[in-house]
Design a protein around this motif. Structure first.
Motif, PDB file in Angstrom:
ATOM      1  N   UNK A 100      55.782  69.007  91.293  1.00 18.77           N
ATOM      2  CA  UNK A 100      55.764  67.548  91.482  1.00 18.77           C
ATOM      3  C   UNK A 100      56.871  67.168  92.451  1.00 18.77           C
ATOM      4  N   UNK A 101      56.528  66.250  93.375  1.00 23.75           N
ATOM      5  CA  UNK A 101      57.474  65.885  94.419  1.00 23.75           C
ATOM      6  C   UNK A 101      58.697  65.160  93.866  1.00 23.75           C
ATOM      7  N   UNK A 102      59.853  65.633  94.316  1.00 22.11           N
ATOM      8  CA  UNK A 102      61.125  64.959  94.070  1.00 22.11           C
ATOM      9  C   UNK A 102      61.493  64.282  95.381  1.00 22.11           C
ATOM     10  N   UNK A 103      61.522  62.967  95.404  1.00 15.67           N
ATOM     11  CA  UNK A 103      61.822  62.236  96.628  1.00 15.67           C
ATOM     12  C   UNK A 103      63.282  62.460  97.002  1.00 15.67           C
ATOM     13  N   UNK A 104      63.516  63.017  98.191  1.00 12.85           N
ATOM     14  CA  UNK A 104      64.874  63.259  98.687  1.00 12.85           C
ATOM     15  C   UNK A 104      65.071  62.538 100.004  1.00 12.85           C
ATOM     16  N   UNK A 105      66.319  62.216 100.286  1.00 10.23           N
ATOM     17  CA  UNK A 105      66.676  61.557 101.537  1.00 10.23           C
ATOM     18  C   UNK A 105      67.977  62.150 102.032  1.00 10.23           C
ATOM     19  N   UNK A 106      68.111  62.209 103.356  1.00  5.93           N
ATOM     20  CA  UNK A 106      69.359  62.669 103.955  1.00  5.93           C
ATOM     21  C   UNK A 106      70.176  61.462 104.374  1.00  5.93           C
ATOM     22  N   UNK A 107      71.440  61.458 103.983  1.00  7.85           N
ATOM     23  CA  UNK A 107      72.356  60.388 104.358  1.00  7.85           C
ATOM     24  C   UNK A 107      72.833  60.584 105.792  1.00  7.85           C
ATOM     25  N   UNK A 108      73.443  59.571 106.353  1.00  6.69           N
ATOM     26  CA  UNK A 108      73.940  59.633 107.726  1.00  6.69           C
ATOM     27  C   UNK A 108      74.999  60.715 107.906  1.00  6.69           C
ATOM     28  N   UNK A 109      75.749  61.027 106.851  1.00  2.90           N
ATOM     29  CA  UNK A 109      76.787  62.054 106.966  1.00  2.90           C
ATOM     30  C   UNK A 109      76.251  63.463 106.759  1.00  2.90           C
ATOM     31  N   UNK A 110      74.928  63.598 106.589  1.00  2.35           N
ATOM     32  CA  UNK A 110      74.320  64.913 106.439  1.00  2.35           C
ATOM     33  C   UNK A 110      74.126  65.361 105.004  1.00  2.35           C
ATOM     34  N   UNK A 111      74.670  64.628 104.036  1.00  2.31           N
ATOM     35  CA  UNK A 111      74.466  64.978 102.632  1.00  2.31           C
ATOM     36  C   UNK A 111      73.085  64.523 102.186  1.00  2.31           C
ATOM     37  N   UNK A 112      72.650  64.998 101.034  1.00  4.79           N
ATOM     38  CA  UNK A 112      71.314  64.695 100.526  1.00  4.79           C
ATOM     39  C   UNK A 112      71.403  64.048  99.149  1.00  4.79           C
ATOM     40  N   UNK A 113      70.467  63.126  98.881  1.00  4.58           N
ATOM     41  CA  UNK A 113      70.361  62.493  97.560  1.00  4.58           C
ATOM     42  C   UNK A 113      68.899  62.495  97.138  1.00  4.58           C
ATOM     43  N   UNK A 114      68.671  62.251  95.864  1.00  2.00           N
ATOM     44  CA  UNK A 114      67.306  62.136  95.346  1.00  2.00           C
ATOM     45  C   UNK A 114      67.214  60.897  94.469  1.00  2.00           C
ATOM     46  N   UNK A 115      66.014  60.599  94.021  1.00  5.40           N
ATOM     47  CA  UNK A 115      65.853  59.456  93.128  1.00  5.40           C
ATOM     48  C   UNK A 115      66.497  59.734  91.774  1.00  5.40           C
ATOM     49  N   UNK A 116      66.682  60.990  91.432  1.00 11.72           N
ATOM     50  CA  UNK A 116      67.332  61.351  90.170  1.00 11.72           C
ATOM     51  C   UNK A 116      68.843  61.242  90.312  1.00 11.72           C
ATOM     52  N   UNK A 117      69.392  61.662  91.438  1.00 19.04           N
ATOM     53  CA  UNK A 117      70.834  61.677  91.685  1.00 19.04           C
ATOM     54  C   UNK A 117      71.160  60.786  92.882  1.00 19.04           C
ATOM     55  N   UNK A 118      70.790  59.523  92.807  1.00 23.40           N
ATOM     56  CA  UNK A 118      70.902  58.637  93.963  1.00 23.40           C
ATOM     57  C   UNK A 118      72.342  58.386  94.386  1.00 23.40           C
ATOM     58  N   UNK A 119      73.278  58.402  93.446  1.00 25.39           N
ATOM     59  CA  UNK A 119      74.668  58.106  93.767  1.00 25.39           C
ATOM     60  C   UNK A 119      75.532  59.361  93.779  1.00 25.39           C
ATOM     61  N   UNK A 120      74.893  60.529  93.793  1.00 23.18           N
ATOM     62  CA  UNK A 120      75.618  61.800  93.799  1.00 23.18           C
ATOM     63  C   UNK A 120      75.129  62.659  94.962  1.00 23.18           C
ATOM     64  N   UNK A 121      75.752  62.538  96.135  1.00 27.35           N
ATOM     65  CA  UNK A 121      75.297  63.308  97.294  1.00 27.35           C
ATOM     66  C   UNK A 121      75.586  64.799  97.144  1.00 27.35           C
ATOM     67  N   UNK A 122      74.705  65.610  97.723  1.00 34.26           N
ATOM     68  CA  UNK A 122      74.826  67.063  97.682  1.00 34.26           C
ATOM     69  C   UNK A 122      74.678  67.612  99.095  1.00 34.26           C
TER      70      UNK A 122
END
Length: 147
Positions: A100-122
């Motif tokens: 099942x798709x986990x929606x992820x997005x890349x931030x401007x600084x190159x880190x990644x977040x998801x809808x599960x961890x929206x405020x915790x960049x990886x």
């Protein structure tokens, strides 16, 4: 001879703790990011993508496919510009947890977040997928509802 005050001792201890934490994070970073060459345990290759510094954050991560804490996580670059056209300018990357798709997005600084961890960049989509598995605590991933 001057005596060391409690404030000075606490300040020195905090400074030492910050240096130790920064050193530990710097040493752990290459192990958490996707290196160049074979992707250990999956046989996938991410050749040409370096795993150190800001250059790695802007490079498109390679594919991964693994079982993490009993859940199958997969990730790969996609050509559709992201989830339903919301690409965020990063060329698209698809992550799935148990198919099942986990929606992820890349931030401007190159880190990644998801809808599960929206405020915790990886640092990588793999790290985001692993963090989501931990956060889900065995619960099923529910599709993101879009209007």
């Amino acid at each position: 001879m001057s005596r060391l005050t409690r404030r000075q001792a606490l300040g020195a201890a905090a400074g030492v703790a910050a240096v130790v934490a920064a050193t530990g994070a710097a040493q752990a970073l290459p192990a958490r990011t996707e290196g160049h060459g074979a992707d250990h345990g999956t046989g996938h290759s991410s050749a040409g993508h370096h795993s150190t510094g800001r250059a790695a954050a802007t490079a498109t991560p390679g594919s991964f496919d693994e079982v993490y804490l009993g859940r199958r996580i997969q990730g790969r670059p996609s050509h559709g510009g992201g989830h339903h056209g919301h690409g965020g300018g990063h060329g698209g990357y698809t992550v799935q947890v148990d198919g099942k798709e986990l929606h992820v997005m890349q931030n401007a600084d190159g880190t990644w977040i998801s809808v599960i961890n929206h405020y915790e960049p990886h640092p990588t989509p793999r790290a985001v997928a692993r963090a989501a598995v931990v956060e889900l605590q065995g619960a099923a991933l529910v599709p993101l509802a879009l209007s």
